[in-house]
Write a protein that holds these residues in place. Structure first.
Motif, mmCIF file in Angstrom:
data_model
loop_
_atom_site.group_PDB
_atom_site.id
_atom_site.type_symbol
_atom_site.label_atom_id
_atom_site.label_comp_id
_atom_site.label_asym_id
_atom_site.label_seq_id
_atom_site.Cartn_x
_atom_site.Cartn_y
_atom_site.Cartn_z
ATOM 1 N N PRO A 10 -5.461 -7.053 14.371
ATOM 2 C CA PRO A 10 -5.673 -8.250 15.648
ATOM 3 C C PRO A 10 -4.449 -8.721 15.687
ATOM 4 O O PRO A 10 -4.296 -9.759 16.758
ATOM 5 N N ALA A 11 -4.445 -9.807 14.721
ATOM 6 C CA ALA A 11 -3.402 -10.844 14.791
ATOM 7 C C ALA A 11 -2.304 -10.408 15.183
ATOM 8 O O ALA A 11 -1.117 -11.898 16.014
ATOM 9 N N GLN A 12 -1.391 -9.063 15.162
ATOM 10 C CA GLN A 12 0.196 -9.028 15.637
ATOM 11 C C GLN A 12 -0.083 -9.050 16.881
ATOM 12 O O GLN A 12 0.786 -9.365 17.782
ATOM 13 N N ALA A 13 -1.170 -7.609 17.998
ATOM 14 C CA ALA A 13 -1.136 -7.346 19.507
ATOM 15 C C ALA A 13 -1.409 -9.147 19.806
ATOM 16 O O ALA A 13 -2.906 -10.009 19.256
ATOM 17 N N PRO A 14 -1.322 -9.324 21.278
ATOM 18 C CA PRO A 14 -1.915 -9.970 22.033
ATOM 19 C C PRO A 14 -3.022 -9.829 22.256
ATOM 20 O O PRO A 14 -3.753 -9.125 22.758
ATOM 21 N N ARG A 15 -3.871 -11.197 21.639
ATOM 22 C CA ARG A 15 -5.135 -11.375 21.856
ATOM 23 C C ARG A 15 -6.275 -11.632 23.554
ATOM 24 O O ARG A 15 -7.004 -11.520 23.633
ATOM 25 N N LYS A 16 -5.099 -12.542 24.235
ATOM 26 C CA LYS A 16 -5.624 -12.899 25.431
ATOM 27 C C LYS A 16 -4.067 -12.674 25.755
ATOM 28 O O LYS A 16 -3.234 -12.405 25.839
ATOM 29 N N GLY A 17 -4.212 -13.120 27.043
ATOM 30 C CA GLY A 17 -3.272 -12.663 28.616
ATOM 31 C C GLY A 17 -3.456 -11.444 28.848
ATOM 32 O O GLY A 17 -4.099 -11.080 29.165
ATOM 33 N N ALA A 18 -2.417 -11.505 29.872
ATOM 34 C CA ALA A 18 -2.050 -9.875 30.966
ATOM 35 C C ALA A 18 -2.563 -9.091 30.314
ATOM 36 O O ALA A 18 -2.792 -7.744 30.625
#
Length: 465
Positions: free
Chosen positions: A348-356
């Motif tokens: 989860p730390a690599q992929a965007p966790r927030k935003g669009a």
């Protein structure tokens, strides 16, 4: 008497900007504005590394090359240090990034770890014996020679010369835009779609008639050509819409190919910024198999993978014979992309966790399940009766994609990996570290336009179709 300068038009000095960075703020310069980008780190679809490499620097050309007009406008609206201030940079130079520690002092280049200020010569995993010390000094001499060679071939690094290079580059970019070369030629994609359809039909027909080797060959060629569509989608070059192009990339990369376009974006943006940097560019960090610079002999630290790339016994063996092992190792490149895709999606730390883009990761996971259902189960297991035929089909379908890996590595492995410092313009660095691959015009489609790698690094956004 002229009125006092208002806060809206206040000019920040270099010292003020250095102070903000020293306080831990992530500051990037875009044109005549100063952006505070700390809040972007968990949102950026291209990952946080590409942002961190620009901290404290003028990132105007990098941002312009890698982002749409809409994205640039959004940056300027949401990330200036103060919403009611138009802050501009005074002075001609920008301070170095304090995030990744590469420190230049005149002709001396000191390689440092990203997590502290200890020279890498002091933290090498190798024992500090005289032979190893001699090897390190030999590597330093090689680096110094590479820097001297580059300085003799390209324009000087003084402010005026590099400003002229940047100015001419920006003029050429404006010319390309005015001539419509950033617009997607959908007619060319129609031709590509015909190629895809022919290969798909040949793959299914040969599979149906039990010509498994030929079926694997045609599937591999289909994957090979589809990779260029993923590349265009990753650069938002097809529709120029973030979600639309991202979904096109996910459908082709994940659902049809078992790869990850999210991983690709995170990995690909960094080489477009710090091209051919042994410490920072993951596209040339292939230890223990390959070393394209003597700097790898110092067991340097990778800021991308956040680990030491040690010159251990395995590395010594493979590097000694890398000129023989180059093509055989690249035959397995696609298998490594599966590993990288899953390491990205499961972390989860690599992929965007927030935003669009937060939901793209879950769509990619669904794509991975679909791929291994149709390829792993329906095709490889159910449609092919024997294990020998399955292995033949598996190896051919994957290894026929090797020319893509060869093309991309050749475009960089043969070029300079010397770091000329922060004053080198974006345009000059791209030309210095990247090489085109010549081939007959009728073969260009096999390379997806990426054989013109110098042009692509200078202008990543125009579609290659």
């Amino acid at each position: 008497m002229a009125p006092a300068m208002s806060r809206k038009n206040r000019v920040m000095s270099r010292r003020e900007i250095e102070g903000l960075i020293a306080d831990g703020q992530k500051i990037i310069i875009l044109g005549d504005q100063i952006l505070k980008v700390d809040a972007w780190l968990p949102y950026h679809p291209g990952g946080d590394k590409s942002i961190l490499h620009m901290v404290g620097r003028d990132a105007t050309d990098e941002i312009t090359a890698l982002h749409s007009k809409e994205a640039q406008t959004h940056m300027q609206k949401t990330s200036t240090i103060s919403a009611d201030e138009d802050l501009t940079l005074s002075g001609g130079s920008t301070p170095p990034s304090s995030v990744f520690d590469t420190d230049e002092r005149g002709d001396e280049v000191r390689l440092r770890r990203a997590d502290n200020d200890t020279p890498i010569s002091q933290v090498s995993s190798l024992s500090p014996s005289e032979p190893e010390l001699g090897q390190f000094r030999s590597a330093e001499a090689s680096i110094a020679h590479a820097i001297s060679s580059d300085l003799s071939k390209y324009p000087p690094l003084d402010k005026r010369s590099q400003a002229e290079v940047a100015s001419k580059y920006r003029q050429l970019d404006e010319k390309l835009q005015s001539e419509g070369l950033y617009d997607c030629p959908y007619g060319s994609y129609a031709v590509e779609f015909v190629r895809y359809s022919v290969l798909l039909i040949l793959f299914l027909t040969c599979l149906h008639h039990s010509y498994y080797a030929l079926s694997g060959l045609f599937l591999g060629l289909l994957w090979h050509l589809l990779a260029f569509t993923v590349h265009d989608a990753g650069h938002l070059s097809i529709t120029h819409g973030f979600h639309t192009d991202s979904c096109i990339g996910i459908f082709v990369a994940d659902f049809l190919g078992g790869l990850s376009v999210g991983w690709w974006k995170r990995n690909h943006n960094v080489p477009h910024i710090v091209t051919n940097s042994p410490e920072h560019d993951p596209d040339i960090q292939h230890m223990p198999f390959f070393a394209i610079s003597s700097r790898f002999f110092t067991s340097l630290h990778s800021s991308y993978y956040n680990c030491d790339m040690n010159l251990d016994a395995a590395a010594r063996f493979f590097i000694k014979y890398q000129h023989y092992l180059y093509y055989p190792i690249l035959l397995w490149g696609r298998f490594n992309l599966y590993r990288l895709a899953w390491s990205y999606l499961l972390d989860p730390a690599q992929a965007p966790r927030k935003g669009a883009a937060w939901w793209h990761r879950y769509l990619e996971m669904a794509g991975q399940v679909f791929f291994w259902y149709w390829y792993g189960y329906r095709t490889l297991y159910l449609s092919i009766p024997t294990w020998s035929s399955r292995i033949t089909f598996l190896l051919i379908s994957h290894m026929v994609t090797a020319p893509l890996h060869v093309q991309l590595t050749l475009s960089h492995f043969a070029m300079s990996s010397a770091d000329l410092g922060i004053h080198e313009s974006f345009a000059q660095k791209m030309v210095r570290t990247t090489m085109d691959v010549d081939c007959p015009p009728w073969l260009d489609f096999v390379h997806g336009g990426l054989n013109f790698q110098v042009v692509h690094h200078l202008f990543p956004s125009p579609p290659e179709a």
